[in-house]
Design an enzyme around this catalytic site. Structure first.
Site, mmCIF file in Angstrom:
data_model
loop_
_atom_site.group_PDB
_atom_site.id
_atom_site.type_symbol
_atom_site.label_atom_id
_atom_site.label_comp_id
_atom_site.label_asym_id
_atom_site.label_seq_id
_atom_site.Cartn_x
_atom_site.Cartn_y
_atom_site.Cartn_z
ATOM 1 N N ASP A 26 18.634 26.509 11.102
ATOM 2 C CA ASP A 26 19.940 27.013 10.698
ATOM 3 C C ASP A 26 19.823 28.481 10.262
ATOM 4 O OD1 ASP A 26 22.852 26.069 10.030
ATOM 5 O OD2 ASP A 26 22.186 27.003 8.176
ATOM 6 N N ASP A 32 24.642 18.754 18.011
ATOM 7 C CA ASP A 32 25.051 19.800 17.075
ATOM 8 C C ASP A 32 26.357 20.421 17.557
ATOM 9 O OD1 ASP A 32 25.304 22.187 15.553
ATOM 10 O OD2 ASP A 32 23.129 22.311 15.314
ATOM 11 N N HIS A 51 22.840 18.452 14.080
ATOM 12 C CA HIS A 51 22.355 19.696 13.485
ATOM 13 C C HIS A 51 21.191 19.448 12.531
ATOM 14 C CE1 HIS A 51 22.349 23.768 12.015
ATOM 15 N NE2 HIS A 51 22.537 23.351 10.770
#
Length: 298
Positions: A112, A248, A276
């Site tokens: 991320d 995701d 994700h």
């Protein structure tokens, strides 16, 4: 210097801390041997890396995982006390690595926002980097054919975002379901991921990260990402392993394709049923692959 600790199932590591420009940054530092630096995103913290932190020391690695300022067990300054920008995050990580005073190159693991932060450091310090592991992230400005979801757009709005993200904790709570390929993450993951963000004052950085998502050249984070995209191909000379949750909703197959264009020699693993939070959804597959990858001769 020690950071305050609260026992959490699955996360019983000793917390350490370092002062970064007047703010306490908490981190985990387990084991001895070649260092492996884990850089988390939003709204996670070092807890996200627990499956690797608990196994890599047994393989002869030193597993390190800091909490960004405002996140996890680090200090949580108000907006007026800390800039909460991507450029500052990169500067903080640079200072943190300098504090470690390593005598050998490190392995880097990112997810991320940890991608733009960790990889921005890496492309400017290529001689300090050995292998790289990438989990669902972006390392370049938003492609022309990509738009951020309406939920993220709403969270960026001044009043709506403040109420939803800071007061109601909607971003962290929503990520427990929208961030997973399952209906919902298990109880250990839910409790641990939410633990540091138990009040509006402790969610300032969570909201600031959302607001810092660049959608165009005028956004503060855009130049940092543009610089990263320019230099990212330099990492293709390093061993790179990619793990990607294909469910995701943001870092989707299209973003993965862009990443592969920058790093064509990367070893890529796709997880069709993971989201994700790919390391939560697919730890049983990812952890052994990461361990093998890091242990293999260069």
């Amino acid at each position: 210097m020690s950071a305050p600790t609260t026992a959490l199932p699955g996360f019983d590591f000793i917390q350490k801390a370092v002062d970064i420009d007047g703010h306490m940054m908490a981190y985990v530092d387990e084991g001895t041997g070649p260092p492996v630096l884990h850089v988390h995103g939003n709204p996670t913290w070092s807890f996200y890396w627990r499956s690797l932190l608990s196994t890599l020391p047994g393989d002869g690695f030193r597993a390190i995982a800091p909490d960004h300022i405002g996140m996890g067990r680090s200090d949580k300054p108000a907006l007026a006390e800390y800039p909460h920008t991507l450029a500052r995050r990169v500067a903080d990580l640079t200072a943190f690595v300098e504090h470690l005073d390593l005598d050998e190159p490190l392995h880097l693991v990112v997810h991320d926002w940890g991608g733009p932060i960790g990889l921005s450091w890496a492309v400017e310090h290529l001689d300090q980097v050995d292998k790289v592991v990438v989990l669902n992230t972006g390392a370049f400005p938003l492609p022309a054919d990509k738009r951020i979801p309406w939920s993220l757009q709403a969270a960026r709005l001044p009043v709506i975002g403040d109420v939803a993200v800071r007061r109601l904790n909607a971003f962290s709570l929503g990520a427990l379901t929208l961030g997973s390929g399952r209906w919902v993450l298990d109880a250990e993951a839910r409790r641990g991921l939410l633990a540091p963000y138990d009040s509006p004052a402790h969610r300032v950085a969570v909201h600031a990260f959302v607001q810092d998502i660049p959608t165009g050249p005028s956004d503060p984070a855009h130049p940092v990402l543009a610089r990263l995209a320019e230099r990212l191909p330099l990492l293709d000379g390093h061993p790179v392993q990619v793990h990607w949750g294909m469910k995701d909703p943001v870092f989707d197959a299209g973003i993965l394709a862009h990443l592969e264009a920058y790093l064509p020699h990367a070893e890529v693993h796709r997880y069709p049923d993971a989201g994700h939070y790919v390391l939560e959804d697919a730890a049983a597959a990812i952890v052994p692959r990461v361990r093998t990858f890091l242990a293999a001769p260069r």
